[in-house]
Design a protein around this motif. Structure first.
Motif, PDB file in Angstrom:
ATOM      1  N   LEU A 107       0.820  -1.206   0.000  1.00 12.04           N
ATOM      2  CA  LEU A 107       0.000   0.000   0.000  1.00 12.04           C
ATOM      3  C   LEU A 107       0.857   1.261   0.000  1.00 12.04           C
ATOM      4  O   LEU A 107       1.824   1.370   0.748  1.00 12.04           O
ATOM      5  N   LYS A 108       0.465   2.200  -0.848  1.00  7.36           N
ATOM      6  CA  LYS A 108       1.090   3.512  -0.877  1.00  7.36           C
ATOM      7  C   LYS A 108       0.073   4.546  -0.368  1.00  7.36           C
ATOM      8  O   LYS A 108      -1.118   4.267  -0.272  1.00  7.36           O
ATOM      9  N   LYS A 109       0.583   5.721  -0.068  1.00  9.84           N
ATOM     10  CA  LYS A 109      -0.278   6.758   0.516  1.00  9.84           C
ATOM     11  C   LYS A 109      -1.463   7.071  -0.390  1.00  9.84           C
ATOM     12  O   LYS A 109      -2.595   7.232   0.079  1.00  9.84           O
ATOM     13  N   ARG A 110      -1.210   7.128  -1.695  1.00  8.52           N
ATOM     14  CA  ARG A 110      -2.302   7.445  -2.622  1.00  8.52           C
ATOM     15  C   ARG A 110      -3.380   6.364  -2.593  1.00  8.52           C
ATOM     16  O   ARG A 110      -4.566   6.661  -2.803  1.00  8.52           O
ATOM     17  N   HIS A 111      -2.993   5.108  -2.345  1.00 10.45           N
ATOM     18  CA  HIS A 111      -3.983   4.037  -2.233  1.00 10.45           C
ATOM     19  C   HIS A 111      -4.896   4.265  -1.029  1.00 10.45           C
ATOM     20  O   HIS A 111      -6.108   4.024  -1.099  1.00 10.45           O
ATOM     21  N   SER A 162     -15.518   0.332   8.082  1.00  6.96           N
ATOM     22  CA  SER A 162     -14.972  -1.026   8.016  1.00  6.96           C
ATOM     23  C   SER A 162     -13.567  -1.014   7.429  1.00  6.96           C
ATOM     24  O   SER A 162     -12.669  -1.709   7.912  1.00  6.96           O
ATOM     25  N   ALA A 163     -13.366  -0.221   6.371  1.00  8.34           N
ATOM     26  CA  ALA A 163     -12.052  -0.151   5.733  1.00  8.34           C
ATOM     27  C   ALA A 163     -11.015   0.474   6.659  1.00  8.34           C
ATOM     28  O   ALA A 163      -9.891  -0.027   6.780  1.00  8.34           O
ATOM     29  N   VAL A 164     -11.384   1.564   7.331  1.00 12.02           N
ATOM     30  CA  VAL A 164     -10.453   2.227   8.249  1.00 12.02           C
ATOM     31  C   VAL A 164     -10.100   1.309   9.417  1.00 12.02           C
ATOM     32  O   VAL A 164      -8.938   1.232   9.836  1.00 12.02           O
ATOM     33  N   ALA A 165     -11.087   0.597   9.929  1.00  8.70           N
ATOM     34  CA  ALA A 165     -10.822  -0.349  11.019  1.00  8.70           C
ATOM     35  C   ALA A 165      -9.839  -1.423  10.558  1.00  8.70           C
ATOM     36  O   ALA A 165      -8.886  -1.757  11.275  1.00  8.70           O
ATOM     37  N   MET A 166     -10.057  -1.965   9.366  1.00  7.59           N
ATOM     38  CA  MET A 166      -9.203  -3.028   8.855  1.00  7.59           C
ATOM     39  C   MET A 166      -7.775  -2.539   8.620  1.00  7.59           C
ATOM     40  O   MET A 166      -6.806  -3.233   8.972  1.00  7.59           O
ATOM     41  N   ILE A 167      -7.620  -1.351   8.061  1.00  9.43           N
ATOM     42  CA  ILE A 167      -6.303  -0.877   7.648  1.00  9.43           C
ATOM     43  C   ILE A 167      -5.509  -0.268   8.803  1.00  9.43           C
ATOM     44  O   ILE A 167      -4.283  -0.390   8.848  1.00  9.43           O
ATOM     45  N   PHE A 168      -6.208   0.350   9.751  1.00 10.41           N
ATOM     46  CA  PHE A 168      -5.496   1.070  10.814  1.00 10.41           C
ATOM     47  C   PHE A 168      -5.804   0.602  12.232  1.00 10.41           C
ATOM     48  O   PHE A 168      -4.884   0.443  13.038  1.00 10.41           O
ATOM     49  N   LEU A 169      -7.066   0.428  12.559  1.00  7.84           N
ATOM     50  CA  LEU A 169      -7.465   0.362  13.961  1.00  7.84           C
ATOM     51  C   LEU A 169      -7.535  -1.037  14.546  1.00  7.84           C
ATOM     52  O   LEU A 169      -7.343  -1.215  15.754  1.00  7.84           O
ATOM     53  N   SER A 170      -7.844  -2.029  13.734  1.00  6.46           N
ATOM     54  CA  SER A 170      -7.907  -3.403  14.231  1.00  6.46           C
ATOM     55  C   SER A 170      -6.499  -3.993  14.322  1.00  6.46           C
ATOM     56  O   SER A 170      -5.537  -3.423  13.820  1.00  6.46           O
ATOM     57  N   LYS A 176      -0.962  -4.166  10.866  1.00  5.70           N
ATOM     58  CA  LYS A 176       0.417  -4.251  11.374  1.00  5.70           C
ATOM     59  C   LYS A 176       1.410  -3.818  10.300  1.00  5.70           C
ATOM     60  O   LYS A 176       2.374  -3.095  10.582  1.00  5.70           O
ATOM     61  N   ARG A 177       1.169  -4.254   9.065  1.00  6.09           N
ATOM     62  CA  ARG A 177       2.073  -3.903   7.974  1.00  6.09           C
ATOM     63  C   ARG A 177       2.000  -2.401   7.673  1.00  6.09           C
ATOM     64  O   ARG A 177       3.021  -1.749   7.444  1.00  6.09           O
ATOM     65  N   VAL A 178       0.785  -1.851   7.693  1.00  2.52           N
ATOM     66  CA  VAL A 178       0.612  -0.420   7.415  1.00  2.52           C
ATOM     67  C   VAL A 178       1.253   0.426   8.513  1.00  2.52           C
ATOM     68  O   VAL A 178       1.938   1.418   8.240  1.00  2.52           O
ATOM     69  N   ARG A 179       1.036   0.039   9.764  1.00  2.00           N
ATOM     70  CA  ARG A 179       1.622   0.809  10.870  1.00  2.00           C
ATOM     71  C   ARG A 179       3.139   0.822  10.797  1.00  2.00           C
ATOM     72  O   ARG A 179       3.787   1.847  11.031  1.00  2.00           O
ATOM     73  N   GLU A 180       3.725  -0.316  10.455  1.00  3.58           N
ATOM     74  CA  GLU A 180       5.180  -0.398  10.359  1.00  3.58           C
ATOM     75  C   GLU A 180       5.695   0.424   9.174  1.00  3.58           C
ATOM     76  O   GLU A 180       6.669   1.171   9.306  1.00  3.58           O
ATOM     77  N   LYS A 181       5.036   0.295   8.020  1.00  6.90           N
ATOM     78  CA  LYS A 181       5.512   0.998   6.823  1.00  6.90           C
ATOM     79  C   LYS A 181       5.460   2.504   6.983  1.00  6.90           C
ATOM     80  O   LYS A 181       6.386   3.221   6.575  1.00  6.90           O
ATOM     81  N   LEU A 189      -3.368   7.144  15.628  1.00 11.18           N
ATOM     82  CA  LEU A 189      -4.531   6.271  15.779  1.00 11.18           C
ATOM     83  C   LEU A 189      -5.639   6.945  16.571  1.00 11.18           C
ATOM     84  O   LEU A 189      -6.821   6.773  16.255  1.00 11.18           O
ATOM     85  N   GLU A 190      -5.281   7.725  17.581  1.00  6.91           N
ATOM     86  CA  GLU A 190      -6.299   8.440  18.356  1.00  6.91           C
ATOM     87  C   GLU A 190      -6.991   9.494  17.508  1.00  6.91           C
ATOM     88  O   GLU A 190      -8.213   9.671  17.576  1.00  6.91           O
ATOM     89  N   ARG A 191      -6.210  10.190  16.677  1.00  5.43           N
ATOM     90  CA  ARG A 191      -6.815  11.189  15.780  1.00  5.43           C
ATOM     91  C   ARG A 191      -7.718  10.511  14.752  1.00  5.43           C
ATOM     92  O   ARG A 191      -8.791  11.022  14.414  1.00  5.43           O
ATOM     93  N   MET A 192      -7.288   9.347  14.280  1.00  7.04           N
ATOM     94  CA  MET A 192      -8.100   8.595  13.326  1.00  7.04           C
ATOM     95  C   MET A 192      -9.422   8.157  13.965  1.00  7.04           C
ATOM     96  O   MET A 192     -10.491   8.289  13.366  1.00  7.04           O
ATOM     97  N   LYS A 193      -9.355   7.642  15.182  1.00  4.98           N
ATOM     98  CA  LYS A 193     -10.575   7.225  15.887  1.00  4.98           C
ATOM     99  C   LYS A 193     -11.537   8.398  16.069  1.00  4.98           C
ATOM    100  O   LYS A 193     -12.752   8.264  15.896  1.00  4.98           O
ATOM    101  N   LYS A 194     -10.977   9.563  16.418  1.00  7.91           N
ATOM    102  CA  LYS A 194     -11.810  10.748  16.607  1.00  7.91           C
ATOM    103  C   LYS A 194     -12.523  11.124  15.311  1.00  7.91           C
ATOM    104  O   LYS A 194     -13.738  11.408  15.314  1.00  7.91           O
TER     105      LYS A 194
END
Length: 215
Positions: A107-111, A162-170, A176-181, A189-194
């Motif tokens: 995944l890239k940022k534009r994706h 659902s997509a945001v939960a899958m990619i970032f929050l779950s 895990k791969r996205v957070r590391e990359k 993550l807190e800002r995303m949840k808000k």
């Protein structure tokens, strides 16, 4: 590959039937509870053919074809090529979505932006995909496509959340791969949840896009 589900003679006749409309070079791709899926060629186009299994507990191919047609102007999913019947079995032909499923994609940022934009658009249309969090229905390539609307319906949608939960929050392989990359920290993550809560209450996606811009 599929002869334990559909007799070889039937598959051969199905292949001949498709040749009449210009589809050839069938090769088995995958199977599900309701269908078997082939990759094929139609002229210069790569296409996917989903054929109903004889033992399928349900048949909703016509409804899925209608959904794909409805989404065609928005570029969310590859266009429908044909819907038809082979004997008592229904089938769908659609253009092939080039790329990798999100479960395996780089995944890239534009994706990430495009996933948010297209799932938000689905929400605005009032169509809930129903299987986004499985990680197999978002295709990542030059473009983002959502595929397999078999379980989709015009109901209260939750595509973006659902997509945001899958990619970032779950806690899963994709997140895990996205957070590391991207070096994602707790503050992100807190800002995303808000902003997810804001989106649920207002339908505004601008806050989520601002958070993504900080990556």
């Amino acid at each position: 590959m599929f002869e334990h589900l559909i007799p070889g003679a039937v598959l051969e006749e199905f292949s001949k039937d498709l040749e009449r409309i210009g589809v050839g070079e069938l090769s088995p791709l995958s199977k599900g509870t309701t269908s078997v899926v082939f990759r094929a060629k139609m002229g210069e186009k790569n296409v996917i053919i989903k054929l109903q299994r004889p033992d399928s507990p349900r048949s909703n191919f016509a409804r899925e074809a209608d959904i794909i047609r409805a989404l065609e102007p928005f570029g969310i999913t590859p266009p429908l090529v044909a819907y038809g019947k082979f004997g008592s079995l229904e089938y769908i032909i659609r253009e092939f979505a080039e790329g990798e499923i999100i479960l395996h994609a780089d995944l890239k940022k534009r994706h990430l932006f495009e996933i948010v934009e297209k799932t938000a658009l689905l929400d605005r249309l009032g169509l809930d995909h129903g299987q986004i969090q499985g990680g197999k229905h978002i295709i990542v390539g030059d473009r983002i496509f959502l595929i397999d609307f078999e379980k989709a319906n015009w109901r209260k949608p939750k595509n973006l959340t659902s997509a945001v939960a899958m990619i970032f929050l779950s806690d899963n392989t994709i997140s895990k791969r996205v957070r590391e990359k991207f070096g994602i920290d707790v503050d992100f993550l807190e800002r995303m949840k808000k902003e997810v809560r804001v989106y649920k209450n207002t339908g505004k996606v601008s806050g989520l896009l601002r958070v993504l811009s900080s990556l």
